[in-house]
Design a protein around this motif. Structure first.
Motif, mmCIF file in Angstrom:
data_model
loop_
_atom_site.group_PDB
_atom_site.id
_atom_site.type_symbol
_atom_site.label_atom_id
_atom_site.label_comp_id
_atom_site.label_asym_id
_atom_site.label_seq_id
_atom_site.Cartn_x
_atom_site.Cartn_y
_atom_site.Cartn_z
ATOM 1 N N ALA A 19 40.007 1.210 -17.765
ATOM 2 C CA ALA A 19 41.013 1.920 -16.967
ATOM 3 C C ALA A 19 40.679 3.401 -16.824
ATOM 4 O O ALA A 19 40.888 3.991 -15.761
ATOM 5 C CB ALA A 19 42.392 1.752 -17.589
ATOM 6 N N GLN A 20 40.149 4.009 -17.876
ATOM 7 C CA GLN A 20 39.794 5.431 -17.813
ATOM 8 C C GLN A 20 38.671 5.675 -16.813
ATOM 9 O O GLN A 20 38.691 6.671 -16.075
ATOM 10 C CB GLN A 20 39.377 5.933 -19.194
ATOM 11 C CG GLN A 20 40.514 5.991 -20.188
ATOM 12 C CD GLN A 20 40.005 6.340 -21.571
ATOM 13 O OE1 GLN A 20 39.733 5.462 -22.368
ATOM 14 N NE2 GLN A 20 39.875 7.619 -21.834
ATOM 15 N N ILE A 21 37.707 4.782 -16.787
ATOM 16 C CA ILE A 21 36.587 4.912 -15.854
ATOM 17 C C ILE A 21 37.074 4.713 -14.418
ATOM 18 O O ILE A 21 36.748 5.498 -13.530
ATOM 19 C CB ILE A 21 35.478 3.903 -16.210
ATOM 20 C CG1 ILE A 21 34.895 4.237 -17.581
ATOM 21 C CG2 ILE A 21 34.396 3.885 -15.133
ATOM 22 C CD1 ILE A 21 33.945 3.195 -18.131
ATOM 23 N N TRP B 212 37.005 7.794 -11.317
ATOM 24 C CA TRP B 212 36.136 7.777 -10.149
ATOM 25 C C TRP B 212 36.645 6.940 -8.986
ATOM 26 O O TRP B 212 36.330 7.242 -7.838
ATOM 27 C CB TRP B 212 34.735 7.283 -10.533
ATOM 28 C CG TRP B 212 33.961 8.336 -11.236
ATOM 29 C CD1 TRP B 212 33.266 9.363 -10.674
ATOM 30 C CD2 TRP B 212 33.831 8.499 -12.635
ATOM 31 N NE1 TRP B 212 32.707 10.142 -11.643
ATOM 32 C CE2 TRP B 212 33.030 9.633 -12.860
ATOM 33 C CE3 TRP B 212 34.301 7.791 -13.733
ATOM 34 C CZ2 TRP B 212 32.707 10.069 -14.133
ATOM 35 C CZ3 TRP B 212 33.973 8.224 -14.996
ATOM 36 C CH2 TRP B 212 33.183 9.357 -15.184
ATOM 37 N N PHE B 213 37.375 5.874 -9.279
ATOM 38 C CA PHE B 213 37.805 4.972 -8.208
ATOM 39 C C PHE B 213 39.272 4.573 -8.377
ATOM 40 O O PHE B 213 39.588 3.386 -8.482
ATOM 41 C CB PHE B 213 36.907 3.715 -8.196
ATOM 42 C CG PHE B 213 35.447 4.035 -8.082
ATOM 43 C CD1 PHE B 213 34.894 4.381 -6.860
ATOM 44 C CD2 PHE B 213 34.630 4.016 -9.205
ATOM 45 C CE1 PHE B 213 33.542 4.688 -6.749
ATOM 46 C CE2 PHE B 213 33.276 4.327 -9.107
ATOM 47 C CZ PHE B 213 32.739 4.665 -7.880
ATOM 48 N N PRO B 214 40.190 5.532 -8.387
ATOM 49 C CA PRO B 214 41.603 5.205 -8.631
ATOM 50 C C PRO B 214 42.206 4.251 -7.598
ATOM 51 O O PRO B 214 43.149 3.524 -7.921
ATOM 52 C CB PRO B 214 42.300 6.566 -8.608
ATOM 53 C CG PRO B 214 41.356 7.481 -7.911
ATOM 54 C CD PRO B 214 39.977 6.955 -8.151
ATOM 55 N N ASP B 215 41.656 4.215 -6.406
ATOM 56 C CA ASP B 215 42.158 3.298 -5.375
ATOM 57 C C ASP B 215 41.921 1.831 -5.751
ATOM 58 O O ASP B 215 42.581 0.939 -5.221
ATOM 59 C CB ASP B 215 41.501 3.577 -4.026
ATOM 60 C CG ASP B 215 41.898 4.924 -3.446
ATOM 61 O OD1 ASP B 215 42.873 5.517 -3.943
ATOM 62 O OD2 ASP B 215 41.230 5.383 -2.512
ATOM 63 N N MET B 216 40.987 1.593 -6.670
ATOM 64 C CA MET B 216 40.670 0.226 -7.083
ATOM 65 C C MET B 216 41.607 -0.290 -8.179
ATOM 66 O O MET B 216 41.606 -1.477 -8.481
ATOM 67 C CB MET B 216 39.221 0.154 -7.595
ATOM 68 C CG MET B 216 38.181 0.389 -6.533
ATOM 69 S SD MET B 216 36.495 0.413 -7.217
ATOM 70 C CE MET B 216 36.320 -1.275 -7.771
ATOM 71 N N ILE C 141 29.199 -0.096 -14.143
ATOM 72 C CA ILE C 141 29.993 -0.581 -15.274
ATOM 73 C C ILE C 141 31.164 -1.418 -14.776
ATOM 74 O O ILE C 141 31.457 -2.483 -15.324
ATOM 75 C CB ILE C 141 30.488 0.603 -16.134
ATOM 76 C CG1 ILE C 141 29.306 1.240 -16.863
ATOM 77 C CG2 ILE C 141 31.567 0.159 -17.116
ATOM 78 C CD1 ILE C 141 29.622 2.578 -17.502
ATOM 79 N N ILE C 142 31.826 -0.964 -13.734
ATOM 80 C CA ILE C 142 32.962 -1.691 -13.166
ATOM 81 C C ILE C 142 32.500 -3.051 -12.639
ATOM 82 O O ILE C 142 33.140 -4.075 -12.898
ATOM 83 C CB ILE C 142 33.640 -0.854 -12.059
ATOM 84 C CG1 ILE C 142 34.344 0.351 -12.688
ATOM 85 C CG2 ILE C 142 34.612 -1.698 -11.246
ATOM 86 C CD1 ILE C 142 34.794 1.398 -11.685
ATOM 87 N N GLN C 143 31.395 -3.070 -11.923
ATOM 88 C CA GLN C 143 30.874 -4.324 -11.380
ATOM 89 C C GLN C 143 30.508 -5.295 -12.503
ATOM 90 O O GLN C 143 30.823 -6.482 -12.432
ATOM 91 C CB GLN C 143 29.652 -4.058 -10.500
ATOM 92 C CG GLN C 143 29.990 -3.371 -9.207
ATOM 93 C CD GLN C 143 28.763 -2.903 -8.448
ATOM 94 O OE1 GLN C 143 27.698 -2.684 -9.014
ATOM 95 N NE2 GLN C 143 28.924 -2.731 -7.143
ATOM 96 N N ASN D 106 42.085 -3.024 -19.962
ATOM 97 C CA ASN D 106 42.057 -2.700 -21.388
ATOM 98 C C ASN D 106 40.728 -3.025 -22.051
ATOM 99 O O ASN D 106 40.580 -2.843 -23.261
ATOM 100 C CB ASN D 106 43.199 -3.415 -22.107
ATOM 101 C CG ASN D 106 44.517 -2.737 -21.842
ATOM 102 O OD1 ASN D 106 44.599 -1.509 -21.824
ATOM 103 N ND2 ASN D 106 45.546 -3.516 -21.616
ATOM 104 N N SER D 107 39.754 -3.495 -21.288
ATOM 105 C CA SER D 107 38.426 -3.774 -21.831
ATOM 106 C C SER D 107 37.834 -2.484 -22.396
ATOM 107 O O SER D 107 37.889 -1.430 -21.753
ATOM 108 C CB SER D 107 37.495 -4.306 -20.748
ATOM 109 O OG SER D 107 37.961 -5.504 -20.230
#
Length: 67
Positions: A12-14, A18-22, A52-54, A32-33
């Motif tokens: 969630a922090q990441i 960088w991508f709050p719209d996601m 990392i998100i992908q 929570n990962s």
């Protein structure tokens, strides 16, 4: 000796940085990962954050197939 500043953060922090719209596209468990960043959150680049998100999305999808 190389000084490494490892930091553990929630996905969630990441996403928020960088991508709050996601954010709405992730469920609670995904957000929570825990992610271990070798050099910390402050120097993480947007391209690295997206990778990392992908990877996290793929990992959660793979876990869903195991149940």
């Amino acid at each position: 000796m190389i000084d490494v500043d490892m930091e553990t953060v929630k996905l969630a922090q990441i996403v928020m940085k960088w991508f709050p719209d996601m954010l709405p596209f992730f469920n609670h468990k995904e957000l929570n990962s825990m992610i271990v960043l070798r050099d910390g959150l402050t120097i993480l680049e947007p391209n690295d954050a997206l990778e990392i998100i992908q990877f996290s999305i793929c990992e959660h999808q793979n876990a869903a197939y195991l149940h």
